[in-house]
Enzyme design. Structure first.
Site, mmCIF file in Angstrom:
data_model
loop_
_atom_site.group_PDB
_atom_site.id
_atom_site.type_symbol
_atom_site.label_atom_id
_atom_site.label_comp_id
_atom_site.label_asym_id
_atom_site.label_seq_id
_atom_site.Cartn_x
_atom_site.Cartn_y
_atom_site.Cartn_z
ATOM 1 N N ASP A 67 35.268 -37.396 19.136
ATOM 2 C CA ASP A 67 34.262 -37.947 18.164
ATOM 3 C C ASP A 67 32.826 -38.264 18.902
ATOM 4 O O ASP A 67 32.899 -38.041 20.330
ATOM 5 C CB ASP A 67 34.927 -39.402 17.596
ATOM 6 C CG ASP A 67 35.248 -40.175 18.713
ATOM 7 O OD1 ASP A 67 35.060 -40.097 19.955
ATOM 8 O OD2 ASP A 67 35.976 -41.212 18.300
ATOM 9 N N HIS A 138 41.103 -48.001 13.350
ATOM 10 C CA HIS A 138 40.432 -46.594 13.259
ATOM 11 C C HIS A 138 40.947 -45.861 14.353
ATOM 12 O O HIS A 138 41.585 -46.198 15.492
ATOM 13 C CB HIS A 138 38.990 -46.831 13.252
ATOM 14 C CG HIS A 138 38.298 -47.102 14.555
ATOM 15 N ND1 HIS A 138 37.243 -47.456 14.476
ATOM 16 C CD2 HIS A 138 38.940 -46.524 15.812
ATOM 17 C CE1 HIS A 138 36.745 -47.394 15.905
ATOM 18 N NE2 HIS A 138 37.853 -47.135 16.823
#
Length: 244
Positions: A67, A138
């Site tokens: 990410d 997350h």
């Protein structure tokens, strides 16, 4: 999902590195996804040491970034690219040539997601995908509420992520959006690995691994994955119910 608990962060990190080494031994041209952040540092240190000592060969492998904060690159000290460059890539004696990371400064971020999806697909998918876990559950920047069936996508950052994310920067930094591989990538990986350490992660580990399976707790997807290995130190595992 298989849960393994270790006495120390170092033991957990070594076990995670051994999973990577085993994968490389079985398939030298493996497609591997590494995260950034605090959790993977020990694991990456072992991988660097073993590679530099000639115990493992990284030369044929494909490395994928998990990410990135939108608008940042390797010149931003708190970015995922900066972390991987300084913690992993630059410490290897041999330069890696098969590295694919998000361009979070791309004009068309949706097209950038598609580029990552297509690249991973062209290699037959991820062989091993390693993730840490956020205080809100997350994985990568798949924030609470993210559907389990998404591949790479843009992500509006949860307030918890924005607050916790400040620790990676030397000054207050505006964080609003991320770009990330999806939970569908994790589900389809040959091996999915979650690593977590420290008592501060104990609550969310318990909720993720023994609570309801729901997109509101993205890491709860691990309960549904037969390909998942969860590696914890005893502090992170301290609130798991007996028999986990």
């Amino acid at each position: 999902m298989k849960i393994s608990i270790y006495d120390t962060n170092d033991e957990m990190s070594k076990a995670a590195a051994e999973l990577v080494a085993k994968q490389l031994a079985e398939k030298p041209a493996s497609v591997i996804c590494f995260p950034s952040g605090d959790s993977p540092t020990g694991m990456l240190n072992y991988i660097v040491q073993w590679a530099n000592d000639g115990k493992i060969d990284l030369s044929q492998s494909f490395f994928i970034g998990l990410d990135e904060w939108v608008g940042m690159d390797e010149n931003d000290q708190g970015s995922c690219k900066y972390y991987l460059k300084h913690t992993f890539f630059d410490k290897l004696n041999t330069k890696l040539i098969n590295i694919t990371l998000f361009d979070a400064k791309a004009e068309d971020l949706d097209a950038e997601c598609e580029r990552m999806n297509n690249f991973i697909s062209s290699k037959g998918g991820l062989d091993i995908m390693i993730v840490g876990i956020g205080m809100n559950g997350h994985l990568g920047l798949n924030e609470p509420g993210t559907p389990f069936d998404l591949y790479a996508h843009r992500s509006e950052l949860d307030p918890v992520t924005v607050q916790v994310g400040q620790k990676y920067f030397t000054k207050e930094t505006a964080l609003t959006e991320g770009i990330t591989l999806g939970l569908k990538h994790l589900a389809e990986a040959g091996i999915a690995v979650l690593i977590a350490t420290g008592a501060k992660k104990a609550d969310i580990i318990h909720e993720s691994l023994q609570g309801l399976v729901t997109p509101e707790v993205p890491a709860s997807i691990l309960q549904t994955l037969s390909n998942a290995f969860v590696l914890l130190d005893k502090d992170a595992a301290s609130e798991l119910e007996h028999g986990a």
